[in-house]
Motif scaffolding. Structure first.
Motif, PDB file in Angstrom:
ATOM      1  N   CYS B  80       0.844  -1.195   0.000  1.00  8.84           N
ATOM      2  CA  CYS B  80       0.000   0.000   0.000  1.00  8.84           C
ATOM      3  C   CYS B  80       0.879   1.245   0.000  1.00  8.84           C
ATOM      4  O   CYS B  80       1.664   1.465   0.918  1.00  8.84           O
ATOM      5  N   GLN B  81       0.703   2.051  -1.033  1.00  4.68           N
ATOM      6  CA  GLN B  81       1.544   3.237  -1.177  1.00  4.68           C
ATOM      7  C   GLN B  81       1.131   4.363  -0.244  1.00  4.68           C
ATOM      8  O   GLN B  81       1.832   5.363  -0.135  1.00  4.68           O
ATOM      9  N   LYS B  82       0.011   4.179   0.427  1.00  2.00           N
ATOM     10  CA  LYS B  82      -0.413   5.218   1.365  1.00  2.00           C
ATOM     11  C   LYS B  82       0.108   4.951   2.770  1.00  2.00           C
ATOM     12  O   LYS B  82       0.669   5.828   3.410  1.00  2.00           O
ATOM     13  N   CYS B  83      -0.097   3.737   3.250  1.00  2.46           N
ATOM     14  CA  CYS B  83       0.265   3.466   4.647  1.00  2.46           C
ATOM     15  C   CYS B  83       1.547   2.646   4.765  1.00  2.46           C
ATOM     16  O   CYS B  83       1.955   2.307   5.873  1.00  2.46           O
ATOM     17  N   ASP B  84       2.165   2.308   3.655  1.00  2.84           N
ATOM     18  CA  ASP B  84       3.426   1.565   3.678  1.00  2.84           C
ATOM     19  C   ASP B  84       3.285   0.170   4.255  1.00  2.84           C
ATOM     20  O   ASP B  84       4.282  -0.421   4.673  1.00  2.84           O
ATOM     21  N   ARG B  85       2.081  -0.364   4.302  1.00  2.00           N
ATOM     22  CA  ARG B  85       1.925  -1.721   4.808  1.00  2.00           C
ATOM     23  C   ARG B  85       1.977  -2.724   3.662  1.00  2.00           C
ATOM     24  O   ARG B  85       1.530  -2.426   2.554  1.00  2.00           O
ATOM     25  N   ALA B  86       2.500  -3.884   3.951  1.00  2.00           N
ATOM     26  CA  ALA B  86       2.527  -4.964   2.970  1.00  2.00           C
ATOM     27  C   ALA B  86       1.484  -5.999   3.350  1.00  2.00           C
ATOM     28  O   ALA B  86       1.241  -6.241   4.536  1.00  2.00           O
ATOM     29  N   TYR B  87       0.865  -6.584   2.339  1.00  2.00           N
ATOM     30  CA  TYR B  87      -0.138  -7.616   2.549  1.00  2.00           C
ATOM     31  C   TYR B  87       0.214  -8.846   1.740  1.00  2.00           C
ATOM     32  O   TYR B  87       0.916  -8.749   0.728  1.00  2.00           O
ATOM     33  N   CYS B  88      -0.308  -9.993   2.146  1.00  2.00           N
ATOM     34  CA  CYS B  88      -0.110 -11.205   1.374  1.00  2.00           C
ATOM     35  C   CYS B  88      -1.266 -11.368   0.396  1.00  2.00           C
ATOM     36  O   CYS B  88      -2.420 -11.128   0.734  1.00  2.00           O
ATOM     37  N   LEU B  89      -0.930 -11.804  -0.816  1.00  2.00           N
ATOM     38  CA  LEU B  89      -1.964 -12.085  -1.804  1.00  2.00           C
ATOM     39  C   LEU B  89      -2.148 -13.593  -1.915  1.00  2.00           C
ATOM     40  O   LEU B  89      -1.427 -14.372  -1.306  1.00  2.00           O
ATOM     41  N   LYS B  90      -3.122 -13.977  -2.718  1.00  2.00           N
ATOM     42  CA  LYS B  90      -3.379 -15.406  -2.908  1.00  2.00           C
ATOM     43  C   LYS B  90      -2.213 -16.071  -3.617  1.00  2.00           C
ATOM     44  O   LYS B  90      -1.244 -15.424  -3.979  1.00  2.00           O
ATOM     45  N   GLU B  91      -2.371 -17.332  -3.826  1.00  2.00           N
ATOM     46  CA  GLU B  91      -1.258 -18.136  -4.365  1.00  2.00           C
ATOM     47  C   GLU B  91      -0.725 -17.607  -5.697  1.00  2.00           C
ATOM     48  O   GLU B  91      -1.381 -16.852  -6.406  1.00  2.00           O
ATOM     49  N   CYS B  92       0.443 -18.039  -6.002  1.00  2.00           N
ATOM     50  CA  CYS B  92       1.171 -17.572  -7.172  1.00  2.00           C
ATOM     51  C   CYS B  92       0.480 -17.959  -8.476  1.00  2.00           C
ATOM     52  O   CYS B  92       0.060 -19.088  -8.662  1.00  2.00           O
ATOM     53  N   THR B  93       0.381 -16.994  -9.381  1.00  2.00           N
ATOM     54  CA  THR B  93      -0.247 -17.275 -10.675  1.00  2.00           C
ATOM     55  C   THR B  93       0.716 -17.034 -11.826  1.00  2.00           C
ATOM     56  O   THR B  93       0.311 -16.956 -12.974  1.00  2.00           O
ATOM     57  N   VAL B  94       1.978 -16.902 -11.497  1.00  2.00           N
ATOM     58  CA  VAL B  94       2.963 -16.640 -12.547  1.00  2.00           C
ATOM     59  C   VAL B  94       3.455 -17.966 -13.112  1.00  2.00           C
ATOM     60  O   VAL B  94       3.852 -18.849 -12.357  1.00  2.00           O
ATOM     61  N   SER B  95       3.418 -18.082 -14.418  1.00  2.00           N
ATOM     62  CA  SER B  95       3.904 -19.322 -15.023  1.00  2.00           C
ATOM     63  C   SER B  95       5.421 -19.376 -14.882  1.00  2.00           C
ATOM     64  O   SER B  95       6.115 -18.422 -15.175  1.00  2.00           O
ATOM     65  N   LYS B  96       5.893 -20.541 -14.426  1.00  2.00           N
ATOM     66  CA  LYS B  96       7.300 -20.626 -14.051  1.00  2.00           C
ATOM     67  C   LYS B  96       8.255 -20.712 -15.249  1.00  2.00           C
ATOM     68  O   LYS B  96       9.449 -20.547 -15.113  1.00  2.00           O
ATOM     69  N   ASP B  97       7.718 -21.034 -16.412  1.00  2.00           N
ATOM     70  CA  ASP B  97       8.639 -21.245 -17.525  1.00  2.00           C
ATOM     71  C   ASP B  97       8.961 -19.954 -18.255  1.00  2.00           C
ATOM     72  O   ASP B  97       8.142 -19.065 -18.384  1.00  2.00           O
ATOM     73  N   ARG B  98      10.197 -19.872 -18.722  1.00  3.51           N
ATOM     74  CA  ARG B  98      10.618 -18.727 -19.528  1.00  3.51           C
ATOM     75  C   ARG B  98      10.574 -17.419 -18.760  1.00  3.51           C
ATOM     76  O   ARG B  98      10.305 -16.380 -19.326  1.00  3.51           O
ATOM     77  N   LEU B  99      10.814 -17.488 -17.476  1.00  2.00           N
ATOM     78  CA  LEU B  99      10.829 -16.248 -16.711  1.00  2.00           C
ATOM     79  C   LEU B  99      12.028 -15.403 -17.101  1.00  2.00           C
ATOM     80  O   LEU B  99      11.982 -14.190 -17.050  1.00  2.00           O
ATOM     81  N   ALA B 100      13.115 -16.050 -17.491  1.00  2.97           N
ATOM     82  CA  ALA B 100      14.312 -15.318 -17.903  1.00  2.97           C
ATOM     83  C   ALA B 100      14.890 -15.986 -19.151  1.00  2.97           C
ATOM     84  O   ALA B 100      14.672 -17.172 -19.374  1.00  2.97           O
ATOM     85  N   PRO B 101      15.612 -15.241 -19.948  1.00  3.51           N
ATOM     86  CA  PRO B 101      16.161 -15.795 -21.188  1.00  3.51           C
ATOM     87  C   PRO B 101      17.277 -16.809 -20.940  1.00  3.51           C
ATOM     88  O   PRO B 101      17.718 -16.997 -19.801  1.00  3.51           O
ATOM     89  N   GLU B 102      17.728 -17.440 -22.010  1.00  5.64           N
ATOM     90  CA  GLU B 102      18.854 -18.375 -21.970  1.00  5.64           C
ATOM     91  C   GLU B 102      20.029 -17.786 -21.206  1.00  5.64           C
ATOM     92  O   GLU B 102      20.346 -16.616 -21.361  1.00  5.64           O
TER      93      GLU B 102
END
Lengths: 130, 130
Positions: B80-102
């Motif tokens: 949160c950019q107003k109160c500087d608090r961090a929160y946890c979100l639900k489980e990861c939805t980022v596909s693990k493949d090809r996150l970075a190049p060769e």
DNA sequence: ATCGGTGCAAAGGGTTTGCAGGGTA
DNA sequence: TACCCTGCAAACCCTTTGCACCGAT
């Protein structure tokens, strides 16, 4: 109004040359070759000025503040855990919808990939310059 | 071998109670109610000790170091950019493949969503000053 | 000649560490 | 009792700021 100075030129050149997010310390190290007298305070002031005019954007990864040229398409970053360098990745692949649950207003997002960069992997050096 | 002290209990309780990434300053503020004499240095030392035994994991977002309980499934965070608090979100939805190049070795990744939390949005309190 | 930029050093936040005393096991 | 943990303060790192001088316009 901003003035063109040798120091500012040198600092701007770092970002064009490296094309990745740089810390103030990194910029200072690069400029030291040409302008040894350029102080770290000038780097901070200049970088902040560049952010204000929209030329640079802050990239908050790895603990220390980094900055990169704003004239780049939306993308994310790679952080090398060996040499502490940040790299730019290809364009954003995160789906923008439902990034946060009801009630949260989403302004932006940042994906950081952690690992080892090619340079560190091949030479198995660690925190070294180049 | 680790010892159980009132201070460590109080610090651990903060993380269970809040269930979100906390800065040392936040932990210190929470413990101040019950144990005003608990120093910030003890918070840092304890938190670092908890990280070493694997009870907490560092969450590097928002400039200051944060920590959260490690006994949680993979997930990402909202800042949160107003109160500087961090929160946890639900489980990861980022596909693990090809996150970075060769050439890049990927160890981990973190997705941070920036915006305004429900509490700040409804009450428009927060850090003020803008 | 202005007035923004620079260098230096000191000041400010966040985090770590040295040391002597206190409390757990 | 032994030794880890705690409190306090000083030390450190990163970043900002005050001040006098420099230099681009």
């Amino acid at each position: 109004m901003q003035r063109n100075t040798k120091q500012r030129e040198a600092i701007a050149a770092c970002f064009s040359a490296e094309n990745r997010p740089l810390t103030a310390a990194e910029v200072h190290a690069f400029t030291a070759k040409d302008r040894p007298s350029l102080g770290i305070a000038t780097v901070y002031r200049t970088v902040n000025a560049f952010v204000e005019i929209g030329m640079l954007v802050p990239v908050l990864i790895g603990g220390t503040n980094r900055y990169e040229l704003s004239a780049k398409p939306r993308h994310h970053h790679f952080y090398c855990q060996k040499c502490d360098r940040a790299y730019c990745l290809k364009e954003c692949t995160v789906s923008k919808d439902r990034l946060a649950p009801e009630g949260f207003t989403v302004h932006d997002h940042e994906l950081v990939v952690y690992g080892v960069c090619p340079s560190c992997r091949s030479t198995s050096n660690g925190k070294e310059g180049e």
